[in-house]
Motif scaffolding. Structure first.
Motif, mmCIF file in Angstrom:
data_model
loop_
_atom_site.group_PDB
_atom_site.id
_atom_site.type_symbol
_atom_site.label_atom_id
_atom_site.label_comp_id
_atom_site.label_asym_id
_atom_site.label_seq_id
_atom_site.Cartn_x
_atom_site.Cartn_y
_atom_site.Cartn_z
ATOM 1 N N HIS A 65 57.147 -41.114 -45.437
ATOM 2 C CA HIS A 65 58.452 -40.452 -45.336
ATOM 3 C C HIS A 65 59.544 -41.478 -45.041
ATOM 4 N N GLU A 68 60.954 -42.240 -41.729
ATOM 5 C CA GLU A 68 59.956 -42.648 -40.734
ATOM 6 C C GLU A 68 59.534 -44.098 -40.973
ATOM 7 N N HIS A 213 52.864 -41.425 -39.005
ATOM 8 C CA HIS A 213 54.128 -40.706 -39.169
ATOM 9 C C HIS A 213 54.859 -40.730 -37.830
ATOM 10 N N THR A 214 56.078 -40.177 -37.801
ATOM 11 C CA THR A 214 56.757 -39.873 -36.546
ATOM 12 C C THR A 214 57.223 -38.423 -36.641
HETATM 13 ZN ZN LIG Z 1 56.010 -37.884 -41.821
#
Ligand SMILES: [Zn+2]
Length: 305
Positions: A65, A68, A213-214
């Motif tokens: 993403h 991110e 991810h975050t």
């Molecule tokens: Zn993500």
């Protein structure tokens, strides 16, 4: 070199910074093998780095993403420390790194979504044929929260695992086509980034996959009611050394992700880290905190399999 890398990982961290960091590391450490997974929609090479020659293959995947991209900086920082310690013949967290590199291979893709990361960092490129389309999909020229790839496909909904179920949900979520987040694409693996990664994983023999991810300080390690053998013990250890909570993804997050694909289609242990706490995009100044939280898990992950 540490200072040079710090400037790269702590700054804007766009595609140019990623490539600068990758080149510095691969020039400095001959045992770090650097190649490209494939080219993104916009024609950027997606770097993949390999350490070690062992049969067991551990994968670290960052930045599905765009917003991110701090997770890509996190993986570069990890590689930087790992290489320095391995070269010096050191041990860390009770592990002899020379032994790890003989018995295992580590594959690191710091940024899978190179276009999305660059768009989130710098906005849509004005000289691109995709510029007008990107602004249209985004609804503004502020791309700070852009998560998708350059075609407006959310890569972590584009895997062949729960794709059809998610597709049916999309209209109820107000998703009708390409956009900044959560559109799964026309078909599983329709995007060059996910297609190439899936082929790479199918062609090789991955032992386990860790995706970053975050945010939320959580770890996912199941897909629906499935959980490969050995994943539970590893998940508990990962939770212990990060302080993160073991959780099951809910709602839209439960479909079409890389961890789902690895568990459902490859039958291997796979883990999603939701690193850090706050609101995406986490500020780049959170990087030292994120690294402190995940460092032991990143180093000891290969020894868990
Ligand atoms: Zn993500």
């Amino acid at each position: 070199m540490q200072t040079e890398m710090k400037e790269i990982t702590d700054g804007r961290f766009d595609y140019a910074a990623l490539m600068q960091g990758v080149r510095i590391l691969s020039d400095r450490y001959p045992f770090l093998q650097f190649s490209y997974l494939t080219e993104s929609v916009m024609g950027k090479g997606i770097p993949i780095l390999r350490l070690g020659e062992g049969e067991k293959e551990l994968y670290y995947i960052g930045t599905h993403h765009g917003a991110e991209r701090i997770t890509g900086a996190l993986l570069l920082r990890f590689l930087c420390e790992f290489c320095a310690l391995a070269e010096g013949g050191h041990a860390i967290f009770g592990m002899n790194l020379a032994y790890i590199l003989k018995s295992r291979s580590l594959f690191v893709i710091p940024v899978l979504n190179v276009d999305g990361a660059d768009i989130a960092a710098n906005g849509a490129p004005r000289d691109s044929l995709l510029y007008a389309r990107l602004v249209g999909m985004n609804g503004s020229e502020d791309f700070t929260h852009w998560q998708a790839n350059a075609r407006g496909v959310d890569l972590n909904h584009n895997y062949d695992a729960g794709f059809a179920e998610y597709k049916r949900l999309e209209p109820t979520l107000g998703i009708t086509g390409g956009g900044p987040t959560r559109f799964s694409g026309e078909a599983p693996e329709s995007e060059p980034e996910t297609g190439a990664l899936c082929n790479y994983l199918r062609f090789n023999h991955p032992t386990a996959v860790l995706t970053l991810h975050t945010q939320g300080q959580e770890i996912y390690y199941t897909s629906g009611d499935r959980c490969p053998p050995r994943a539970v013990a590893a998940a508990q250890r990962l939770a212990k050394c990060t302080g993160y909570t073991l959780a099951a993804p809910e709602g839209a997050a439960a479909y079409g992700g890389l961890t789902d694909f690895c568990i459902q289609k490859l039958g291997i242990p796979a883990f999603t880290f939701e690193c850090g706490k706050g609101k995406n995009p986490l500020p780049q100044s959170d990087l030292p905190l994120l690294y402190a939280e995940t460092r032991e898990a990143l180093f000891t992950f290969p020894s868990m399999f």
